[in-house]
Design a protein around this motif. Structure first.
Motif, PDB file in Angstrom:
ATOM      1  N   ALA A  38       0.815  -1.215   0.000  1.00 39.02           N
ATOM      2  CA  ALA A  38       0.000   0.000   0.000  1.00 39.02           C
ATOM      3  C   ALA A  38       0.844   1.259   0.000  1.00 39.02           C
ATOM      4  O   ALA A  38       0.322   2.350  -0.281  1.00 39.02           O
ATOM      5  CB  ALA A  38      -0.919  -0.002   1.224  1.00 39.02           C
ATOM      6  N   SER A  39       2.156   1.144   0.316  1.00 37.34           N
ATOM      7  CA  SER A  39       2.982   2.340   0.499  1.00 37.34           C
ATOM      8  C   SER A  39       3.587   2.876  -0.778  1.00 37.34           C
ATOM      9  O   SER A  39       4.344   3.845  -0.726  1.00 37.34           O
ATOM     10  CB  SER A  39       4.105   2.028   1.493  1.00 37.34           C
ATOM     11  N   ARG A  40       3.305   2.288  -1.900  1.00 32.10           N
ATOM     12  CA  ARG A  40       3.916   2.784  -3.143  1.00 32.10           C
ATOM     13  C   ARG A  40       3.463   4.216  -3.412  1.00 32.10           C
ATOM     14  O   ARG A  40       2.290   4.473  -3.659  1.00 32.10           O
ATOM     15  CB  ARG A  40       3.540   1.876  -4.307  1.00 32.10           C
ATOM     16  N   GLY A  41       4.410   5.127  -3.321  1.00 34.26           N
ATOM     17  CA  GLY A  41       4.095   6.536  -3.513  1.00 34.26           C
ATOM     18  C   GLY A  41       3.594   7.221  -2.264  1.00 34.26           C
ATOM     19  O   GLY A  41       3.169   8.384  -2.331  1.00 34.26           O
ATOM     20  N   ARG A  42       3.673   6.541  -1.126  1.00 35.00           N
ATOM     21  CA  ARG A  42       3.126   7.114   0.115  1.00 35.00           C
ATOM     22  C   ARG A  42       3.684   6.347   1.312  1.00 35.00           C
ATOM     23  O   ARG A  42       4.457   5.401   1.146  1.00 35.00           O
ATOM     24  CB  ARG A  42       1.596   7.019   0.089  1.00 35.00           C
ATOM     25  N   ARG A  43       3.246   6.717   2.509  1.00 33.33           N
ATOM     26  CA  ARG A  43       3.586   5.955   3.702  1.00 33.33           C
ATOM     27  C   ARG A  43       2.433   5.046   4.088  1.00 33.33           C
ATOM     28  O   ARG A  43       1.261   5.360   3.855  1.00 33.33           O
ATOM     29  CB  ARG A  43       3.880   6.883   4.880  1.00 33.33           C
ATOM     30  N   ALA A  44       2.777   3.923   4.726  1.00 37.91           N
ATOM     31  CA  ALA A  44       1.760   3.008   5.237  1.00 37.91           C
ATOM     32  C   ALA A  44       2.320   2.293   6.454  1.00 37.91           C
ATOM     33  O   ALA A  44       3.532   2.075   6.566  1.00 37.91           O
ATOM     34  CB  ALA A  44       1.322   2.001   4.178  1.00 37.91           C
ATOM     35  N   VAL A  45       1.440   1.926   7.359  1.00 36.80           N
ATOM     36  CA  VAL A  45       1.829   1.281   8.621  1.00 36.80           C
ATOM     37  C   VAL A  45       0.995   0.036   8.800  1.00 36.80           C
ATOM     38  O   VAL A  45      -0.229   0.038   8.567  1.00 36.80           O
ATOM     39  CB  VAL A  45       1.609   2.241   9.812  1.00 36.80           C
ATOM     40  N   THR A  46       1.636  -1.049   9.230  1.00 34.36           N
ATOM     41  CA  THR A  46       0.940  -2.293   9.559  1.00 34.36           C
ATOM     42  C   THR A  46       1.150  -2.580  11.040  1.00 34.36           C
ATOM     43  O   THR A  46       2.283  -2.546  11.534  1.00 34.36           O
ATOM     44  CB  THR A  46       1.482  -3.469   8.733  1.00 34.36           C
ATOM     45  N   VAL A  47       0.061  -2.859  11.751  1.00 35.39           N
ATOM     46  CA  VAL A  47       0.131  -3.191  13.181  1.00 35.39           C
ATOM     47  C   VAL A  47      -0.661  -4.462  13.412  1.00 35.39           C
ATOM     48  O   VAL A  47      -1.774  -4.620  12.896  1.00 35.39           O
ATOM     49  CB  VAL A  47      -0.442  -2.054  14.053  1.00 35.39           C
ATOM     50  N   TRP A  48      -0.078  -5.364  14.194  1.00 35.24           N
ATOM     51  CA  TRP A  48      -0.767  -6.599  14.594  1.00 35.24           C
ATOM     52  C   TRP A  48      -0.552  -6.754  16.090  1.00 35.24           C
ATOM     53  O   TRP A  48       0.561  -6.970  16.563  1.00 35.24           O
ATOM     54  CB  TRP A  48      -0.206  -7.796  13.835  1.00 35.24           C
ATOM     55  N   GLY A  49      -1.613  -6.619  16.841  1.00 34.64           N
ATOM     56  CA  GLY A  49      -1.550  -6.799  18.284  1.00 34.64           C
ATOM     57  C   GLY A  49      -2.354  -8.012  18.686  1.00 34.64           C
ATOM     58  O   GLY A  49      -3.574  -7.966  18.736  1.00 34.64           O
ATOM     59  N   ALA A  50      -1.663  -9.103  18.941  1.00 35.43           N
ATOM     60  CA  ALA A  50      -2.324 -10.345  19.353  1.00 35.43           C
ATOM     61  C   ALA A  50      -1.950 -10.623  20.795  1.00 35.43           C
ATOM     62  O   ALA A  50      -1.313 -11.614  21.115  1.00 35.43           O
ATOM     63  CB  ALA A  50      -1.900 -11.499  18.445  1.00 35.43           C
ATOM     64  N   VAL A  51      -2.356  -9.708  21.686  1.00 35.22           N
ATOM     65  CA  VAL A  51      -1.908  -9.807  23.069  1.00 35.22           C
ATOM     66  C   VAL A  51      -2.760 -10.753  23.894  1.00 35.22           C
ATOM     67  O   VAL A  51      -2.329 -11.256  24.913  1.00 35.22           O
ATOM     68  CB  VAL A  51      -1.887  -8.417  23.741  1.00 35.22           C
ATOM     69  N   GLY A  52      -3.993 -11.006  23.481  1.00 32.35           N
ATOM     70  CA  GLY A  52      -4.835 -11.962  24.188  1.00 32.35           C
ATOM     71  C   GLY A  52      -5.147 -11.522  25.596  1.00 32.35           C
ATOM     72  O   GLY A  52      -4.861 -10.412  26.028  1.00 32.35           O
ATOM     73  N   GLY A  53      -5.729 -12.445  26.362  1.00 34.55           N
ATOM     74  CA  GLY A  53      -6.121 -12.120  27.730  1.00 34.55           C
ATOM     75  C   GLY A  53      -4.964 -12.110  28.693  1.00 34.55           C
ATOM     76  O   GLY A  53      -5.041 -11.550  29.776  1.00 34.55           O
ATOM     77  N   GLY A  54      -3.845 -12.741  28.348  1.00 31.04           N
ATOM     78  CA  GLY A  54      -2.739 -12.836  29.277  1.00 31.04           C
ATOM     79  C   GLY A  54      -1.651 -11.841  29.014  1.00 31.04           C
ATOM     80  O   GLY A  54      -0.537 -11.971  29.542  1.00 31.04           O
ATOM     81  N   GLY A  55      -1.870 -10.815  28.217  1.00 35.04           N
ATOM     82  CA  GLY A  55      -0.858  -9.817  27.954  1.00 35.04           C
ATOM     83  C   GLY A  55       0.174 -10.320  26.964  1.00 35.04           C
ATOM     84  O   GLY A  55       0.062 -11.377  26.351  1.00 35.04           O
ATOM     85  N   LEU A  56       1.241  -9.563  26.812  1.00 28.38           N
ATOM     86  CA  LEU A  56       2.233  -9.867  25.793  1.00 28.38           C
ATOM     87  C   LEU A  56       3.015 -11.140  26.081  1.00 28.38           C
ATOM     88  O   LEU A  56       3.635 -11.703  25.188  1.00 28.38           O
ATOM     89  CB  LEU A  56       3.190  -8.685  25.651  1.00 28.38           C
ATOM     90  N   SER A  57       3.017 -11.582  27.337  1.00 29.51           N
ATOM     91  CA  SER A  57       3.735 -12.819  27.618  1.00 29.51           C
ATOM     92  C   SER A  57       3.079 -13.995  26.923  1.00 29.51           C
ATOM     93  O   SER A  57       3.711 -15.026  26.694  1.00 29.51           O
ATOM     94  CB  SER A  57       3.775 -13.072  29.132  1.00 29.51           C
ATOM     95  N   SER A  58       1.781 -13.870  26.576  1.00 31.23           N
ATOM     96  CA  SER A  58       1.089 -14.949  25.873  1.00 31.23           C
ATOM     97  C   SER A  58       0.712 -14.524  24.464  1.00 31.23           C
ATOM     98  O   SER A  58      -0.102 -15.178  23.830  1.00 31.23           O
ATOM     99  CB  SER A  58      -0.168 -15.354  26.641  1.00 31.23           C
ATOM    100  N   GLY A  59       1.281 -13.415  23.964  1.00 31.85           N
ATOM    101  CA  GLY A  59       0.912 -12.941  22.650  1.00 31.85           C
ATOM    102  C   GLY A  59       2.091 -12.313  21.949  1.00 31.85           C
ATOM    103  O   GLY A  59       3.253 -12.572  22.255  1.00 31.85           O
TER     104      GLY A  59
END
Length: 639
Positions: A514-535
Motif C-alpha cells: 500500500a505504500s507505493r508513492g506514500r507511507r503506510a503502517v501495519t500493526v498486529w496486536g495479538a496480546v490476548g487475555g494474558g498480555g504480551l507474555s502470551s501474545g
C-alpha cells in the motif's frame, strides 16, 4: 391535595362522580340509576363510632387517607373499570391469605430476600381486604407496609393480569390512579361509540398537552415530559404519542408505540421504521407483531422497511436544511467520524421542522443504521434540550444553547490497550495508509476479485459478509476489515480479533504494497487475555513500496529491522519486569505511533457503529521450499 382531611377528599370525589354520571348512557343499569341521579358514586359518610368499630375489629388504627375517606363516604362504586364496589366500615375484612396467593407472590423466599419480598410475603396474611364486587381484582391495604405519615401501602392483583401485585403508596394514591383509569377507559369507549368525552378535566388536560408540545419544541423537555405523562395516564388523545417521542430519544423502548402515529399516512415515514427496528431487534422471527399494518399495502411497506433495516440499507431522510445535515452526517459516520457527524446534526437541530402538529423531534434518526447509534442517552437529552422548529427566539434561548455532550472518541491509538482483559479488541490487526481515501484501499490491498467496498456493517457482520470470499489455500489469511478515516490525510483498514496467528517468519505486511508513492503502517496486536507474555505485537512502517523499519515483541523477545526511531524503540517501550496484564508496552507504542503520525482509530464506530468493509490480500506468504503447512479440520459425528 391533602389526604388527611375530609375537605381534601370531598371535591375530588364530587368531581369524579359528576364526570362519571355525565358519561353514562340514558339506559344505564338500574343499580347505577340512583348514582346517576344523585351524581354521587359514594354513600352516606361513616360515623366516628362505625370507623372505631372497624379499627377495634381489625386491631389497627386505620391509615389517614382511608379513615378520612370513610368520613366522607362509607364505600365507593366504580373505582376504575374493574372494581365495582369498595368496602366501607361494615364490609372491610382481614384477608388472611384466603386464596393462598402468598405461595406464588413472592413464593418461597431465598436466604437473603429483599425488603420488598419480605413485605409482600407477609402482606397476604395481615392485609385488610377492600374489594366487595370486582372483576376478580383483589384490593388489599397492608398495615405492615407503612410510611412516616402512617399511610398503609395498597396492593392490587388480578389473575387475568399477567403481572405481580401492583403497589400504591396509600389508599389515596390508589383512588387517584383509579380516577385516571376511569378517564382512560371512558375516552376509549367514547371513541368506539363515536361520541366525545368532554368535561372541565379533559379540557384542562388537553390545554396542558398543547402547552407541553410547545415546551418540548422549545427545549423544555423535562417539564413537557411530566405533563404529557400525566395526560397520557388520563388517556388524553395525542399525549402518549407525544410522550413516546421524548421517551424514545431518551433511550426508552418499553411500551413505546407512538399511539397510532406509525399508521398515520403523514407520520408513518418517521415512526414506523423506529418501531420495526426495535421489534426486529427483540422478536426476530415475528418482527411485524404489534406493528400497525392494517392493509395489504401497509404490510408490504412494512416488510420492505424491515428488509432494508435488517440489511442495514435503510436511510432516514428529512426536508430542508436539517435534511442536508443528515446527509452530511451520514457521510461522516460511514467513515468512522461519529463525533463530527453528531456535531453536524446538533448544529442543524434548530432548523428541523415537524411533519405536523404531533411531531416533536427527529425520532426517525433512531432507525437509521448509521446515525441511530450516535443517539446515546446523553445526546438524546441534548437533542431534546435544543429548541427546534423556530422556537429558539420564542423560548428566549437563542443565545443559550444546551451544553454540548462530550465527544465519545478518544484521540490517538492508545485506547486499544486501555480496556483490560475484557476489552472490546483483545486482538487486532490494521493498516494505516497516508494520502488516500478509504474507498481507495481495496485497489491497494484488496484480495483477488475485490473491486470495491461492501455496504456499511458492524465489524462482526463484515466478517460474515466476507467469509465466503476466503480462498481454498488455508495459509492465505486475508483480513475481513472495516475501513474509515484515521485522521487528516490517513485511512485505516482494521480487523478485530483475527482468527489467524502472527508468524513473523511468513508475515507479509500489506502496508508495504500500500505504500507505493506514500507511507503506510501495519500493526498486529495479538496480546490476548494474558498480555504480551502470551501474545505478540508487530509494527511495520513502509514508504514507497519498501519497509523502512519494523519490530516484533513476543513475550520478552524483541526483534528489529531497520532504523527504528527512538520514540518507537521496543527496547524502551516494553520495559522488563512490568505486569503483562497491564498492556503498558502495547499502550506506550500505540500512543507514540499516534503522536508521531497524527492518526486515530474511531472507537465508537468500531464498537457501536457500521463501517464499509472489504477483504484484504493475504497477510502471510505461501509456504516456501521445504516448508510445510498443516490444517486440522474436525467433522462432528452424528449419533
Amino acid at each position: 391535595m391533602t389526604t388527611e382531611t375530609v375537605d381534601g377528599w370531598r371535591p375530588f370525589l364530587e368531581r369524579w362522580s359528576g364526570e362519571w354520571a355525565d358519561a353514562q348512557a340514558p339506559d344505564a343499569g338500574s343499580a347505577d340509576q340512583e348514582a346517576v341521579r344523585a351524581r354521587w358514586l359514594g354513600f352516606p359518610p361513616a360515623s366516628e363510632e362505625r370507623i372505631r368499630a372497624l379499627e377495634e375489629r381489625i386491631g389497627h388504627r386505620l391509615p389517614p387517607s382511608y379513615r378520612t375517606f370513610l368520613a366522607v363516604t362509607d364505600g365507593w362504586r366504580h373505582a376504575g373499570g374493574f372494581v365495582w364496589l369498595l368496602a366501607g366500615t361494615e364490609r372491610a375484612r382481614p384477608h388472611e391469605d384466603a386464596s393462598g396467593l402468598s405461595e406464588y407472590f413472592p413464593g418461597e423466599l431465598e436466604d437473603d430476600p429483599t425488603p420488598e419480598e419480605e413485605l409482600l410475603a407477609g402482606m397476604w396474611h395481615r392485609a385488610l381486604e377492600l374489594q366487595v364486587e370486582s372483576d376478580a381484582v383483589y384490593v388489599l391495604l397492608d398495615p405492615g407496609d407503612t410510611d412516616d405519615a402512617g399511610e398503609w401501602a395498597l396492593y392490587t392483583w388480578a389473575p387475568w393480569h399477567a403481572a405481580p401485585p401492583e403497589r400504591y403508596a396509600s389508599f389515596r394514591a390508589f383512588m387517584e390512579a383509579m380516577y385516571r383509569e376511569f378517564h382512560r377507559l371512558e375516552e376509549s369507549r367514547s371513541l368506539r361509540e363515536g361520541r366525545e368525552f368532554v368535561n372541565p378535566t379533559t379540557r384542562a388536560l388537553d390545554m396542558s398537552v398543547d402547552t407541553a408540545r410547545l415546551d418540548a419544541l422549545s427545549g423544555r423537555y423535562e417539564e413537557a415530559a411530566a405533563v404529557l405523562a400525566d395526560a397520557a395516564e388520563y388517556g388524553r388523545p395525542r399525549a402518549k404519542g407525544l410522550h413516546d417521542q421524548l421517551r424514545r430519544l431518551l433511550g426508552e423502548t418499553y411500551l413505546v408505540s407512538f399511539d397510532g402515529l406509525a399508521s398515520d399516512q403523514l407520520y408513518a415515514p418517521e415512526f414506523l421504521p423506529v418501531l420495526l427496528a426495535e421489534s426486529a431487534r427483540t422478536q426476530r422471527s415475528s418482527a411485524l407483531v404489534g406493528i400497525p399494518v392494517a392493509t395489504r399495502t401497509a404490510r408490504e411497506t412494512a416488510q420492505d422497511l424491515l428488509r432494508r433495516l435488517s440489511e442495514g440499507t435503510f436511510r432516514y431522510v428529512a426536508d430542508g436544511p436539517f435534511g442536508e445535515a443528515v446527509e452530511q452526517a451520514r457521510e461522516q459516520a460511514r467513515w468512522g467520524d461519529t463525533d463530527a457527524a453528531w456535531h453536524t446534526l446538533r448544529t442543524a437541530l434548530p432548523e428541523w421542522r415537524p411533519l405536523g402538529p404531533d411531531h416533536l423531534a427527529p425520532v426517525g434518526l433512531c432507525a437509521d443504521p448509521l446515525l441511530g447509534p450516535l443517539l446515546t442517552r446523553e445526546r438524546g437529552r441534548e437533542l431534546l434540550a435544543t429548541p427546534r422548529a423556530g422556537r429558539a427566539e420564542r423560548a428566549g434561548q437563542k443565545d443559550e444553547p444546551p451544553a454540548p455532550t462530550a465527544d465519545l472518541d478518544p484521540p490517538g491509538l492508545a485506547w486499544l490497550a486501555d480496556q483490560g482483559t475484557g476489552r472490546f479488541l483483545s486482538s487486532y490487526r490494521f493498516v494505516l495508509v497516508e494520502g488516500v481515501e478509504p474507498d481507495a484501499l481495496p485497489a491497494l490491498i484488496g484480495a483477488e476479485g475485490v473491486t470495491g467496498l461492501n455496504d456499511p456493517a458492524t465489524p462482526w457482520e463484515a466478517r460474515r459478509m466476507t467469509r465466503g470470499a476466503r480462498p481454498d489455500t488455508p495459509w492465505a489469511d486475508g483480513a475481513a476489515t472495516v475501513v474509515g478515516r484515521a485522521g487528516p490525510g490517513w485511512s485505516f483498514a482494521l480487523e478485530p480479533s483475527p482468527g489467524a496467528h502472527l508468524d513473523e517468519r511468513r508475515l507479509v505486511p500489506p502496508g508495504i504494497v500500500a505504500s507505493r508513492g506514500r507511507r503506510a503502517v501495519t500493526v498486529w496486536g495479538a496480546v490476548g487475555g494474558g498480555g504480551l507474555s502470551s501474545g505478540v505485537f508487530h509494527l511495520s512502517v513502509a514508504e514507497d513500496g519498501e519497509e523502512r523499519y519494523a519490530f516484533t515483541v513476543r513475550g520478552a523477545t524483541r526483534t528489529k529491522r531497520g532504523p527504528v526511531p527512538y520514540d518507537l524503540d521496543p527496547d524502551r517501550l516494553f520495559a522488563d519486569g512490568e505486569s503483562p496484564e497491564d498492556h503498558l508496552g502495547e499502550r506506550r507504542t500505540l500512543e507514540a505511533l499516534g503522536d508521531r503520525l497524527g492518526v486515530r482509530l474511531p472507537r465508537f464506530a468500531l464498537e457501536h457503529g457500521r463501517l464499509h468493509s472489504f477483504r484484504t490480500r493475504p497477510w502471510n506468504r505461501a509456504p516456501g521450499p521445504g516448508e510445510g503447512y498443516v490444517t486440522f479440520r474436525t467433522t462432528p459425528i452424528r449419533p
